[in-house]
Design an enzyme around this catalytic site. Structure first.
Site, PDB file in Angstrom:
ATOM      1  N   LYS A 112       0.837  -1.204   0.000  1.00 46.13           N
ATOM      2  CA  LYS A 112       0.000   0.000   0.000  1.00 46.13           C
ATOM      3  C   LYS A 112       0.870   1.251   0.000  1.00 46.13           C
ATOM      4  CE  LYS A 112      -3.782  -2.427   2.292  1.00 46.13           C
ATOM      5  NZ  LYS A 112      -4.496  -2.767   3.515  1.00 46.13           N
ATOM      6  N   GLN A 148      -4.531  -1.470   9.607  1.00 42.64           N
ATOM      7  CA  GLN A 148      -4.426  -2.810   9.020  1.00 42.64           C
ATOM      8  C   GLN A 148      -4.952  -3.852  10.007  1.00 42.64           C
ATOM      9  OE1 GLN A 148      -3.505  -3.397   5.861  1.00 42.64           O
ATOM     10  NE2 GLN A 148      -3.768  -5.593   6.073  1.00 42.64           N
ATOM     11  N   ASP A 164     -11.250   2.576   4.043  1.00 45.72           N
ATOM     12  CA  ASP A 164     -11.513   1.136   4.015  1.00 45.72           C
ATOM     13  C   ASP A 164     -13.021   0.860   3.979  1.00 45.72           C
ATOM     14  OD1 ASP A 164      -9.527  -0.812   3.903  1.00 45.72           O
ATOM     15  OD2 ASP A 164      -8.928  -0.517   5.993  1.00 45.72           O
TER      16      ASP A 164
HETATM   17  N1  GUN Z   1      -6.711  -6.979   6.330  1.00 48.35           N
HETATM   18  C1  GUN Z   1      -7.042  -7.771   5.282  1.00 48.35           C
HETATM   19  N2  GUN Z   1      -7.632  -7.048   4.323  1.00 48.35           N
HETATM   20  C2  GUN Z   1      -7.682  -5.780   4.765  1.00 48.35           C
HETATM   21  C3  GUN Z   1      -8.180  -4.568   4.220  1.00 48.35           C
HETATM   22  O1  GUN Z   1      -8.711  -4.492   3.107  1.00 48.35           O
HETATM   23  N3  GUN Z   1      -8.033  -3.467   4.995  1.00 48.35           N
HETATM   24  C4  GUN Z   1      -7.470  -3.505   6.228  1.00 48.35           C
HETATM   25  N4  GUN Z   1      -7.395  -2.388   6.929  1.00 48.35           N
HETATM   26  N5  GUN Z   1      -7.001  -4.614   6.769  1.00 48.35           N
HETATM   27  C5  GUN Z   1      -7.113  -5.733   6.029  1.00 48.35           C
END
Ligand code: GUN
Length: 281
Positions: free
Chosen positions: A52, A96, A119
């Site tokens: 990311k 995350q 998100d």
């Molecule tokens: N953990 C697994 N997929 C995601 C996601 O799309 N966003 C976040 N914040 N954590 C994750």
């Protein structure tokens, strides 16, 4: 059979985001900014977060990385989120998941201000999507919809079957397909006869997190198959769909890797740009 190439489309979207951020800079505007919070040392999360960050850097989005120790208290984490909420130079905030066990994921994700919830995990954003209102869309289902659109696959009137009912993928995926005019069935681990449902699907979304759950006999001839699964089989990344068998029957199918995964990351960038433009208004 056509491969739904998420890797290629994600690269195109990153290119479009880079063009936008270059234009903002040329206009003398501030840089869009995404703050990412990683708590602990989960190896998969470390890779996701690094990807990311790299996506942001290559597309001209400022990336504020916050790496916290696994011992971080809830109070410390919430106070960091508060600081980022109040910082006008931050457009999006992402924590995350999963978090270490002593931290309450609901409490933490709900603390992110709705206008920075890129998100789209908060009850507020999910509620707006449920009501069919404009809101941030969760990145994975949004990426699937964008991929279908790119290949001119019309959802209207189609039998859509979603396998999986997670808050991050299954539930919001069903809502987006419904909003697009699909007739939606959601299946899950308690579904009595899974193949009865999957065989009816014009559009099948596999998001259960189980390798080879969807076998060739479970899909209809000509179906569109989207594999959201990210499983490890003998150390190799694979989806929920038995690709070789299902590709023979599908009209369109996503590969793993190179299908939905890159699209999820691209949609995070899109949501960050949307948050930025809302903040500039
Ligand atoms: N953990 C697994 N997929 C995601 C996601 O799309 N966003 C976040 N914040 N954590 C994750």
């Amino acid at each position: 059979m056509t491969i739904l190439d998420g890797k290629n489309l994600a690269a195109k979207i990153r290119g479009e985001v880079a063009v936008k951020t270059a234009a903002y800079a040329a206009e003398g505007k501030r840089q869009p900014c995404l703050a990412v919070i990683l708590v602990g040392e989960d190896p998969a999360s470390q890779i996701y977060v690094r990807n990311k960050h790299n996506d942001c850097v290559t597309t001209g989005i400022k990336s504020l990385m916050n790496t916290l120790s696994a011992e971080t208290t809830e109070e410390e984490l919430l106070s960091l989120i508060d600081r980022l909420n109040d910082d006008d130079s931050v457009d999006g905030i992402l924590v995350q998941l999963p978090l270490p066990r002593h931290l309450n994921e609901t409490k933490v994700t709900e603390r992110i201000r709705a206008d920075k919830d890129v998100d789209a995990f908060s009850a507020y954003n999910v509620g707006k999507i449920t009501l069919g209102r404009d809101a941030f869309k969760p990145c994975t289902p949004y990426g699937v919809m964008r991929l279908l659109e790119e290949y001119n696959i019309d959802v209207k009137g189609k039998e859509c079957v979603v396998v999986g009912r997670s808050n991050i993928v299954g539930k919001p995926m069903a809502l987006l397909l419904l909003a697009a005019g699909g007739t939606v069935t959601v299946c899950h681990t308690k579904t009595a006869d899974l193949s009865f449902h999957t065989r009816r699907a014009d559009i099948l979304i596999a998001a259960a997190g189980r390798a080879d759950l969807i076998t060739g006999d479970m899909v209809k001839e000509g179906a569109v198959i989207v594999d959201v699964g990210m499983n490890r089989k003998d150390g190799v990344l694979c989806g929920d769909v038995d690709y070789a068998a299902c590709a023979e029957k599908a009209s369109y199918i996503t590969p793993v890797p190179g299908g939905v995964g890159p699209m999820t990351r691209a949609m995070l960038l899109e949501n960050t740009i949307t948050a930025y433009n809302n903040h500039l208004k």
